[in-house]
Design an enzyme around this catalytic site. Structure first.
Site, short mmCIF file in Angstrom:
data_model
loop_
_atom_site.label_atom_id
_atom_site.label_comp_id
_atom_site.label_asym_id
_atom_site.label_seq_id
_atom_site.Cartn_x
_atom_site.Cartn_y
_atom_site.Cartn_z
N ASP A 1 -11.40 2.95 4.44
CA ASP A 1 -10.53 1.92 3.88
C ASP A 1 -12.25 1.72 3.83
O ASP A 1 -12.70 0.23 3.81
CB ASP A 1 -10.36 1.05 5.26
CG ASP A 1 -9.08 -0.21 4.72
OD1 ASP A 1 -9.36 0.51 4.24
OD2 ASP A 1 -8.85 -0.18 6.44
N GLN B 1 -4.23 -1.40 10.16
CA GLN B 1 -4.01 -2.93 9.08
C GLN B 1 -5.11 -4.01 9.93
O GLN B 1 -4.30 -4.16 11.15
CB GLN B 1 -2.57 -3.75 8.92
CG GLN B 1 -2.89 -4.11 7.81
CD GLN B 1 -2.90 -4.36 6.27
OE1 GLN B 1 -2.85 -3.42 6.19
NE2 GLN B 1 -4.27 -5.43 6.24
N LYS C 1 0.79 -0.97 -0.45
CA LYS C 1 0.03 0.14 0.12
C LYS C 1 0.90 1.24 -0.09
O LYS C 1 0.29 2.58 -0.66
CB LYS C 1 -1.08 0.22 1.11
CG LYS C 1 -1.88 -1.26 1.65
CD LYS C 1 -2.81 -1.11 1.92
CE LYS C 1 -3.83 -2.16 2.08
NZ LYS C 1 -4.03 -2.78 3.27
#
Ligand code: NAP
Length: 287
Positions: free
Chosen positions: A120, A97, A53
């Site tokens: 997200d 994460q 990412k």
């Protein structure tokens, strides 16, 4: 006739190229988009995802920070870090994460991210807005899948879409986005009976389960669009999906491979959401 391939890797590259000039415009105006990623613990798969990412951000000019925390970090400290990032004007997107260590309350942590920075799309506000049909940030994986369907001009309205899996990250938001596009949607999960019969009804079949080769050719309607979200390891260590690709491609009309399908699209949509967050802040969003 063998199915046509939905090339997520190529589509993701197109999306990233299109973002490049938007990032350049923002940066020139003093609003370089920034993504902060919190990585807790030393799970090797998570470390690879986070690195990918960050690299993807770098390639198109988005600033990224990786905040590495040991897996013994307490929840209060993690929440304090997130609060700091919430207040930081250089940070437009925040990503924690997952999976998080067991002593951390994942929902509480995700809720602590300002929803305007939740690139997200996992905050309850963003999930709720997606449910209402007025999304602010869509969860990246289902968002990417909608782009994949768009890219092949897949007719969605009135079609039967079957989503295998009901996670908050993939299955549920996937079902909501398909519903918003006027599909008739069925969600299946581990307690579903006669899964094969239900799957066989699908014009669009999305497999988001995490079971190697769960979807076999006899579970697929001839000509169906099959999207494989799963990331599993074969006994010899190779990355493979939930769909038995070699056999299902003989039956399906379209199919997305693993690797090279949904994975790169998830990252492309994370970048898209981050750029959009920066544009919203800078009020430079093109109309
Ligand atoms: P998850 O939270 O573990 O959810 C899995 C879902 O599958 C659950 O709803 C579960 O049902 C259902 N399920 C489990 N076994 C089943 C079975 N035998 N038949 C039918 N349904 C079954 O996983 P997730 O986060 O949604 O991820 C799913 C897969 O996609 C994983 O392999 C993950 O690594 C992958 N993934 C890939 C990307 C990407 O970018 N490529 C992104 C996200 C996830 P219950 O709810 O009843 O337990």
């Amino acid at each position: 006739m063998a199915a046509r391939i939905i090339d997520g890797k190529a589509l993701a590259a197109e999306i990233r190229n299109a973002l490049f000039s938007r990032v350049a415009r923002l940066t020139a105006a003093g609003h370089q988009p920034g993504l902060a990623v919190i990585l807790m613990g030393d799970d090797p798969a998570s470390a690879v995802y986070v690195r990918n990412k960050a690299l993807a951000c770098e390639q198109i000019g988005i600033r990224s920070w990786i905040d590495r925390l040991s897996d013994t970090t307490g929840e209060l400290e993690l929440l304090a870090r997130i609060n700091k990032l919430n207040a930081d004007q250089n940070v437009h997107g925040i990503l924690v994460q997952t999976p998080l260590p067991k002593h951390i309350g994942t929902p509480k942590v995700l809720e602590s991210i300002a929803f305007e920075k939740d690139v997200d799309g996992l905050h309850a506000t963003n999930a709720g807005l997606t449910l209402m049909g007025t999304p602010y940030f869509r969860s990246c994986t289902p968002y990417g899948i909608m782009k994949m369907l768009e890219s092949i001009d897949a007719p969605i309205e009135g079609r039967h879409a079957v989503v295998l899996g009901r996670s908050n990250m993939v299955g549920k938001p996937m079902a909501m986005l398909l519903l918003a596009a006027n599909a008739t949607v069925t969600i299946a999960h581990s307690k579903t009976r006669e899964l094969a019969n239900i799957a066989r009804e699908a014009d669009i079949l999305v497999a988001a389960v995490g079971r190697l080769h769960l979807v076999t050719a006899d579970m697929v309607k001839p000509g169906a669009i099959v999207i494989d979200v799963g990331t599993n390891r074969t006994p010899d260590g190779k990355l493979a999906g939930d769909v038995d690709f070699e056999h299902v491609k003989q039956v399906a009309g379209w199919i997305s491979p693993v690797p090279g399908g949904v994975g790169p699209m998830t990252i492309a949509m994370l970048l898209t959401n981050t750029v959009e967050a920066a544009e919203r802040r800078a009020h430079t969003k093109p109309h």
